[in-house]
Design a protein around this motif. Structure first.
Motif, mmCIF file in Angstrom:
data_model
loop_
_atom_site.group_PDB
_atom_site.id
_atom_site.type_symbol
_atom_site.label_atom_id
_atom_site.label_comp_id
_atom_site.label_asym_id
_atom_site.label_seq_id
_atom_site.Cartn_x
_atom_site.Cartn_y
_atom_site.Cartn_z
ATOM 1 N N GLU A 196 0.843 -1.201 0.000
ATOM 2 C CA GLU A 196 0.000 0.000 0.000
ATOM 3 C C GLU A 196 0.880 1.254 0.000
ATOM 4 O O GLU A 196 1.985 1.250 0.532
ATOM 5 C CB GLU A 196 -0.887 0.018 1.253
ATOM 6 N N THR A 197 0.359 2.316 -0.577
ATOM 7 C CA THR A 197 1.100 3.571 -0.698
ATOM 8 C C THR A 197 1.679 4.028 0.634
ATOM 9 O O THR A 197 2.846 4.410 0.724
ATOM 10 C CB THR A 197 0.176 4.667 -1.256
ATOM 11 N N TRP A 198 0.882 3.974 1.673
ATOM 12 C CA TRP A 198 1.312 4.498 2.971
ATOM 13 C C TRP A 198 2.337 3.614 3.654
ATOM 14 O O TRP A 198 2.933 4.005 4.648
ATOM 15 C CB TRP A 198 0.107 4.740 3.873
ATOM 16 N N LYS A 199 2.612 2.400 3.114
ATOM 17 C CA LYS A 199 3.611 1.509 3.717
ATOM 18 C C LYS A 199 4.873 1.377 2.871
ATOM 19 O O LYS A 199 5.760 0.612 3.202
ATOM 20 C CB LYS A 199 2.994 0.130 3.936
ATOM 21 N N ARG A 200 4.958 2.133 1.788
ATOM 22 C CA ARG A 200 6.125 2.034 0.904
ATOM 23 C C ARG A 200 7.428 2.301 1.630
ATOM 24 O O ARG A 200 8.441 1.661 1.372
ATOM 25 C CB ARG A 200 6.003 3.024 -0.253
ATOM 26 N N ARG A 201 7.400 3.266 2.518
ATOM 27 C CA ARG A 201 8.622 3.653 3.243
ATOM 28 C C ARG A 201 9.269 2.450 3.925
ATOM 29 O O ARG A 201 10.490 2.344 3.986
ATOM 30 C CB ARG A 201 8.275 4.733 4.261
ATOM 31 N N ASP A 202 8.457 1.524 4.387
ATOM 32 C CA ASP A 202 8.976 0.346 5.092
ATOM 33 C C ASP A 202 9.766 -0.592 4.183
ATOM 34 O O ASP A 202 10.538 -1.417 4.665
ATOM 35 C CB ASP A 202 7.832 -0.427 5.747
ATOM 36 N N GLU A 203 9.565 -0.487 2.883
ATOM 37 C CA GLU A 203 10.239 -1.376 1.933
ATOM 38 C C GLU A 203 11.617 -0.864 1.507
ATOM 39 O O GLU A 203 12.368 -1.583 0.875
ATOM 40 C CB GLU A 203 9.364 -1.586 0.690
ATOM 41 N N PHE A 204 11.920 0.378 1.848
ATOM 42 C CA PHE A 204 13.220 0.955 1.499
ATOM 43 C C PHE A 204 14.156 0.897 2.699
ATOM 44 O O PHE A 204 13.734 1.162 3.827
ATOM 45 C CB PHE A 204 13.060 2.433 1.124
ATOM 46 N N PRO A 205 15.438 0.589 2.476
ATOM 47 C CA PRO A 205 16.401 0.764 3.563
ATOM 48 C C PRO A 205 16.392 2.241 3.976
ATOM 49 O O PRO A 205 16.394 3.132 3.120
ATOM 50 C CB PRO A 205 17.737 0.379 2.918
ATOM 51 N N LYS A 206 16.370 2.493 5.255
ATOM 52 C CA LYS A 206 16.239 3.868 5.758
ATOM 53 C C LYS A 206 17.300 4.823 5.213
ATOM 54 O O LYS A 206 17.017 5.970 4.909
ATOM 55 C CB LYS A 206 16.247 3.879 7.278
#
Length: 88
Positions: A46-56
């Motif tokens: 989901e759009t709002w969870k994309r951040r979790d898929e990227f290394p910080k």
């Protein structure tokens, strides 16, 4: 009236940094050992969870200490855009 124009200037600077960092983010993401699997996972989230898929470390702007949602969106677009759209 000076405050809004100052804020607008800061927004433009931030956009310029995001535009410069997005290709770097996409290149580093593609260089990850499991990039293909991560890309598939990224395409399904989901759009709002994309951040979790990227290394910080890929989605934090220089001088900041937190992930940038604008950089996440820009990097995602570069990674998953159709080839013809990415070439433009």
């Amino acid at each position: 009236m000076q405050v809004p124009s100052m804020l607008q200037g800061e927004s433009l600077k931030r956009l310029a940094v995001v535009a410069a960092q997005a290709p770097v983010c996409a290149d580093k993401f593609r260089a990850l050992p499991d990039a293909d699997a991560k890309k598939v996972a990224l395409s399904k989230v989901e759009t709002w969870k994309r951040r979790d898929e990227f290394p910080k470390e890929l989605i934090i702007l220089p001088g900041e200490s937190y992930p940038s949602s604008a950089l996440v969106d820009a990097c995602y677009t570069l990674l998953l855009a159709p080839k013809s759209a990415a070439i433009k």
